[in-house]
Design an enzyme around this catalytic site. Structure first.
Site, PDB file in Angstrom:
ATOM      1  N   MET A 134       0.837  -1.199   0.000  1.00  0.00           N
ATOM      2  CA  MET A 134       0.000   0.000   0.000  1.00  0.00           C
ATOM      3  C   MET A 134       0.875   1.253   0.000  1.00  0.00           C
ATOM      4  SD  MET A 134      -1.215  -0.535   3.939  1.00  0.00           S
ATOM      5  CE  MET A 134      -0.967  -2.311   3.757  1.00  0.00           C
ATOM      6  N   CYS A 135       0.273   2.318  -0.470  1.00  0.00           N
ATOM      7  CA  CYS A 135       0.903   3.633  -0.445  1.00  0.00           C
ATOM      8  C   CYS A 135       2.288   3.563  -1.124  1.00  0.00           C
ATOM      9  CB  CYS A 135       0.990   4.119   0.995  1.00  0.00           C
ATOM     10  SG  CYS A 135       1.098   5.912   1.176  1.00  0.00           S
ATOM     11  N   GLY A 136       3.309   4.145  -0.533  1.00  0.00           N
ATOM     12  CA  GLY A 136       4.631   4.197  -1.153  1.00  0.00           C
ATOM     13  C   GLY A 136       5.330   2.865  -1.281  1.00  0.00           C
ATOM     14  N   THR A 138       4.436   0.381  -2.816  1.00  0.00           N
ATOM     15  CA  THR A 138       4.323  -0.134  -4.184  1.00  0.00           C
ATOM     16  C   THR A 138       5.590   0.158  -4.996  1.00  0.00           C
ATOM     17  OG1 THR A 138       3.228   1.918  -4.883  1.00  0.00           O
ATOM     18  CG2 THR A 138       1.805   0.088  -4.249  1.00  0.00           C
ATOM     19  N   THR A 191      -3.169  -1.060  -2.900  1.00  0.00           N
ATOM     20  CA  THR A 191      -4.174  -0.030  -2.636  1.00  0.00           C
ATOM     21  C   THR A 191      -3.444   1.281  -2.339  1.00  0.00           C
ATOM     22  OG1 THR A 191      -6.202   0.500  -1.390  1.00  0.00           O
ATOM     23  CG2 THR A 191      -4.383  -0.472  -0.145  1.00  0.00           C
TER      24      THR A 191
END
Length: 219
Positions: A134-136, A138, A191
């Site tokens: 999730m968020c950074g 990725t 996400t």
């Protein structure tokens, strides 16, 4: 089923984003899935004062000790984890992924993922065990796996990190924070979380969906 949650410290400015970690625990508990947290036993990049938003130059903190603050008493070192004991891997966000799990904060597009973290991600992928991020976080998946597969699909929101994702051969899917995107071929679910909104309820929905899809991939 036993899920590994990789932490990078405690606090969005120099470690894991606490809200994303807690919402991940909540979703895993909701679906009745066991998990173990782990982190690297080494010094973090620097210590960030979350009150005045300045770096504490004289203070040195350990990633594992900081992660233990939100480890719920079930935390191990990364060195003590074997992928044989894991059915899947979850990576919460927070600036710690850029400062502690990689050198993105220094090198930007030329960054590399920490070798032990990179090995963990690659080993999970090559073992066909699902990964959720999730968020950074990725961005770490993109760097580690962008050359492992011809078509890696990860999501973002508000075009956050789009350039670096595309530079690492990622097909970027724009979604909102209530959603999760499933790359079925590569068994990866992502996400946006705080990349899309500051509304914690919307982030909760997205992380819940990510975890649900992630568990379905495990089977």
């Amino acid at each position: 089923m036993n899920i590994g949650v990789l932490l990078s410290g405690c606090g969005v400015g120099d470690g894991s984003q606490i809200e994303e970690v807690i919402l991940t625990y909540l979703a895993l508990d909701k679906y009745g899935v066991d998990y173990i947290c782990f982190a690297q036993d080494k010094s973090q990049y620097h210590t960030f004062n979350h009150l005045n938003e300045k770096v504490e130059e004289s203070e040195n903190r350990n990633i594992l000790k900081e992660s233990a603050r939100i480890g719920r008493g079930r935390i191990k070192t990364l060195d003590d984890i074997s992928i044989d004991e894991l059915d899947g891997l979850v990576l919460p966000g927070g600036v710690g992924v850029f400062k502690n799990l990689s050198n993105y904060i220094l090198e930007k597009e030329n960054f590399v993922v920490d070798k032990d973290v990179d090995k963990l991600i690659k080993d999970m992928y090559l073992s066909k065990k699902p990964i959720a991020a999730m968020c950074g976080a990725t961005v770490l998946i993109a760097k580690s796996l962008g050359n492992e597969t011809k078509q890696l699909e990860l999501c973002t929101s508000n075009n956050a990190h789009r350039k670096i994702l595309e530079m690492n051969n990622v097909t970027v899917k724009e979604v909102n924070s209530r959603e999760a995107y499933v790359d079925i071929q590569n068994r990866i679910v992502t996400t946006p979380a705080f990349l899309g909104t500051q509304n914690l309820y919307e982030i909760k929905i997205g992380i819940d969906r990510m975890v649900r899809e992630f568990i379905e991939l495990i089977g």
